[in-house]
Design an enzyme around this catalytic site. Structure first.
Site, PDB file in Angstrom:
ATOM      1  N   ARG B 120      56.364  92.954  46.888  1.00 25.39           N
ATOM      2  CA  ARG B 120      56.000  92.303  48.172  1.00 25.39           C
ATOM      3  C   ARG B 120      56.672  92.938  49.383  1.00 25.39           C
ATOM      4  O   ARG B 120      56.837  92.282  50.409  1.00 25.39           O
ATOM      5  CB  ARG B 120      56.324  90.813  48.139  1.00 25.39           C
ATOM      6  N   LYS B 142      49.483 101.409  59.958  1.00 29.80           N
ATOM      7  CA  LYS B 142      48.286 101.129  59.163  1.00 29.80           C
ATOM      8  C   LYS B 142      48.405 101.850  57.831  1.00 29.80           C
ATOM      9  O   LYS B 142      48.631 103.069  57.795  1.00 29.80           O
ATOM     10  CB  LYS B 142      47.034 101.630  59.885  1.00 29.80           C
ATOM     11  N   GLU B 184      42.114 114.470  66.760  1.00 24.23           N
ATOM     12  CA  GLU B 184      42.811 113.244  67.193  1.00 24.23           C
ATOM     13  C   GLU B 184      43.616 113.506  68.473  1.00 24.23           C
ATOM     14  O   GLU B 184      43.815 112.597  69.282  1.00 24.23           O
ATOM     15  CB  GLU B 184      43.716 112.698  66.083  1.00 24.23           C
ATOM     16  N   LYS B 226      49.867 106.970  71.356  1.00 24.64           N
ATOM     17  CA  LYS B 226      49.572 106.060  70.247  1.00 24.64           C
ATOM     18  C   LYS B 226      50.615 104.950  70.144  1.00 24.64           C
ATOM     19  O   LYS B 226      50.269 103.778  69.944  1.00 24.64           O
ATOM     20  CB  LYS B 226      49.480 106.811  68.925  1.00 24.64           C
ATOM     21  N   GLU B 236      45.916  95.161  66.054  1.00 27.66           N
ATOM     22  CA  GLU B 236      44.560  95.463  66.486  1.00 27.66           C
ATOM     23  C   GLU B 236      43.752  94.226  66.845  1.00 27.66           C
ATOM     24  O   GLU B 236      42.649  94.023  66.368  1.00 27.66           O
ATOM     25  CB  GLU B 236      43.842  96.284  65.392  1.00 27.66           C
ATOM     26  N   ARG B 240      44.298  98.114  70.725  1.00 28.29           N
ATOM     27  CA  ARG B 240      44.517  99.102  69.666  1.00 28.29           C
ATOM     28  C   ARG B 240      43.214  99.662  69.126  1.00 28.29           C
ATOM     29  O   ARG B 240      43.143 100.811  68.689  1.00 28.29           O
ATOM     30  CB  ARG B 240      45.348  98.488  68.526  1.00 28.29           C
ATOM     31  N   ASN B 244      40.140 103.849  67.874  1.00 26.26           N
ATOM     32  CA  ASN B 244      39.062 104.161  66.929  1.00 26.26           C
ATOM     33  C   ASN B 244      37.894 104.893  67.593  1.00 26.26           C
ATOM     34  O   ASN B 244      36.822 105.003  66.994  1.00 26.26           O
ATOM     35  CB  ASN B 244      38.557 102.870  66.275  1.00 26.26           C
ATOM     36  N   HIS B 247      35.449 106.859  65.598  1.00 20.81           N
ATOM     37  CA  HIS B 247      35.679 106.509  64.194  1.00 20.81           C
ATOM     38  C   HIS B 247      34.543 105.709  63.558  1.00 20.81           C
ATOM     39  O   HIS B 247      34.364 105.778  62.347  1.00 20.81           O
ATOM     40  CB  HIS B 247      36.997 105.742  64.041  1.00 20.81           C
ATOM     41  N   HIS B 251      33.389 107.374  60.418  1.00 21.42           N
ATOM     42  CA  HIS B 251      33.484 106.762  59.088  1.00 21.42           C
ATOM     43  C   HIS B 251      32.129 106.780  58.380  1.00 21.42           C
ATOM     44  O   HIS B 251      32.055 106.959  57.165  1.00 21.42           O
ATOM     45  CB  HIS B 251      33.994 105.324  59.191  1.00 21.42           C
ATOM     46  N   HIS B 264      38.469 113.994  57.618  1.00 27.27           N
ATOM     47  CA  HIS B 264      38.457 112.859  58.541  1.00 27.27           C
ATOM     48  C   HIS B 264      38.375 113.330  60.002  1.00 27.27           C
ATOM     49  O   HIS B 264      37.571 112.842  60.786  1.00 27.27           O
ATOM     50  CB  HIS B 264      39.711 112.007  58.310  1.00 27.27           C
TER      51      HIS B 264
END
Lengths: 360, 360
Positions: B120, B142, B184, B226, B236, B240, B244, B247, B251, B264
């Site tokens: 955890r 992330k 990026e 960033k 987010e 935030r 993206n 993206h 994606h 990517h």
């Protein structure tokens, strides 16, 4: 109905305890902001309550689906967790989706971990239907799955937005599972409230008969004790670990027998007998107190003699427990009845306890 | 060496940017409280740097092990994540164990998710060795793995305790991966800093040649942009999501081609061309600005024409993106060069963009 609040700042949530709560839509008002609702349940519980709960949730005007997993601790693994993700993605769940865990500890832990990790975190509600989950696992935000090398090794701290404990669902519990749940009730008395332990001792028969008034008190007081501890130490840096009384020995029993052979509560019950013996060896409690606690555990129809794995195997099994630090096992022991502490104990004393309780 | 701080209250951490940082033990001082250290790397990066990093970490007097995963986006799944858990449990890792991600975005995301969910939550350090991970994925917390039905669908927000970006590791990067990382960098200029975008435009050749001074500035400014966004909106909820940009389309390209076919950064580069076109259709930026951004992307040797999946397939692929809400896709568009916003856009306009950019 009684409601108590788990105080965790912006992650605070209510626990509702009462009868026929499954039918009361207003208790699920956190769903109002949800885009969709997924009930996660198992093959035993879904046929009993999923339809009723669906009807209640549909009153909130959201699409409701049910995901049914196989029933049992042995299914608390990645493969079955994946079934939740598969359905969520197949049917277009998003970050505003609400999960509702309808079942016992396994369903609660898996649904909670699914909620913690789906799209990096969505909300969920606990509807615990077993005594064990009502008094323990549904409160506090511990979620996770088992790994072949250890129980609950993979998981997250992720708080539910509400816990709805319907006492009527306990009426359909098999006697063995009711006893397993009572182990955690006894634990709460033993570690935090000597008076509650005496109440349990006096009311053992009413509890075993699932008397609603007795059960309401047992669940409420257990949730109060647990939520106070969790509020003080959400991520188990200190005092929260005392909730693991009986669990280091208990996890070893569960793992050694193969998950699912002993119920979690049975292993914890027996583990508390061992933990009490160890506490006596550290000169904290008397043999009379050990005997009294053992007798209470036995009166709940819980096992008090551990399986004979031998000392070496027990030490190995306990070594992978999450409470080790730098290879050293940390035990929860009773300072006195109603107060616990965490201690590193020399192996020799632990082996004395293993021998005395019949584990060797 | 430059150091900047990501400001997240008690989860704040430093980003160190410079040369030969892998050899400097004092940068890894967060390991001092660890019981053991596990480097997680892949079959490409481990042979280059794992031994050097091990020597550095051993100076801290802790046991150091290395876990080597196969290299590539197609391995960013549960099966390979499990290899990390297997080794951690086999060799006795505990809650005080430190993980060190040595590699690109896939290694960083997987190691971060392993750290988030092992017992955890344990701590981890990012040592990003690709440009993409230095300017993007190693910062912001992330973490996650892919699901057959969507990229990064299973994961957690889990901040590292330090990011150590050694610019020398970029020297061994294949040209194609360097370009993917530059996508990026361009994105950070496009969404947040028009002046930085002009600097990138002027210094394209130095960046493509991996000139250390140019790279130091590109990495530093990207991390500044960033980390400012992440500090303002860790999970987010709002701003935030502007990170993206490119993206949602990107994606869809990655998923439609099969993960790993397009890098990517390549998909994001092409996705930004599409995002710019969409921004123009909303009357935010001019055709000249679209052309300029397209030219910058192309000058980084990135693809500017999407694969021809057809409109329906694109819409399907974008539908499972995490940014949908109640089935509605949310796009990041440029309000102007240097400023982005999130918008729901009618399908008809999106299809115009798909058609105009060659996706249909």
């Amino acid at each position: 109905m009684k409601t108590l609040e788990v105080d965790l700042g912006d992650r605070s949530y209510p626990i509702h305890i009462g009868t026929d709560l499954i039918d009361q839509a207003q208790l699920f008002s956190a769903c109002e902001k949800a885009t969709s609702i997924y009930i996660v349940s198992n093959t035993t519980v879904a046929p009993l309550y999923a339809e009723r709960l669906t009807k209640t949730l549909e009153k909130l005007g959201k699409p409701v689906r049910t995901i049914v997993l196989p029933d049992g601790e042995s299914y608390k693994d990645w493969k079955n967790l994946q079934l939740i993700f598969d359905d969520l993605l197949k049917y277009g769940a998003d970050r505003q989706t609400m999960l509702v865990a309808l079942g016992g500890g396994v369903i609660g832990d898996m649904t909670g971990f699914a909620a913690a990790s789906f799209m990096r975190g969505i909300r969920f509600i606990q509807v615990p239907t077993t005594l064990l989950s009502q008094v323990d696992s549904s409160v506090g935000g511990k979620t996770g799955i088992n790994h072949p090398l250890g129980k609950n090794m993979i998981g997250a701290f992720h708080q539910p937005v509400a816990v709805i404990a319907d006492l009527n669902t306990l009426k359909t519990l098999p006697a063995r599972e009711l006893s397993a749940g009572l182990a955690e009730v006894v634990k709460h008395g033993a570690i935090a409230d000597a008076e509650f332990l005496s109440w349990i001792e006096v009311n053992a028969k009413a509890l075993l008969a699932c008397d609603t008034a007795a059960m309401a008190h047992a669940v409420l007081r257990s949730c109060e004790i647990k939520s106070a501890v969790v509020s003080a130490d959400e991520r188990e840096g200190g005092i929260r670990a005392t909730l693991n009384f009986g669990h280091t020995f208990g996890h070893a029993i569960e793992a050694g027998m193969g998950y699912g052979e002993w119920l979690h509560g049975e292993a914890v019950g027996c583990g508390m007998v061992m933990g009490a013996d160890l506490s006596k060896r550290l000169n904290f409690i008397t043999q009379d107190e050990v005997n009294r606690l053992t007798h209470i555990i036995q009166s709940m129809n819980l096992p008090i003699t551990p399986p004979k794995f031998g000392a070496q195997r027990y030490m190995e099994l306990m070594q992978v427990d999450k409470k080790t630090e730098g290879g050293q096992i940390r035990y929860v022991v009773l300072e006195k009845i109603g107060k616990a502490q965490i201690k590193s104990v020399p192996d020799a004393q632990v082996i004395e306890t293993l021998t005395a309780t019949g584990a060797v």
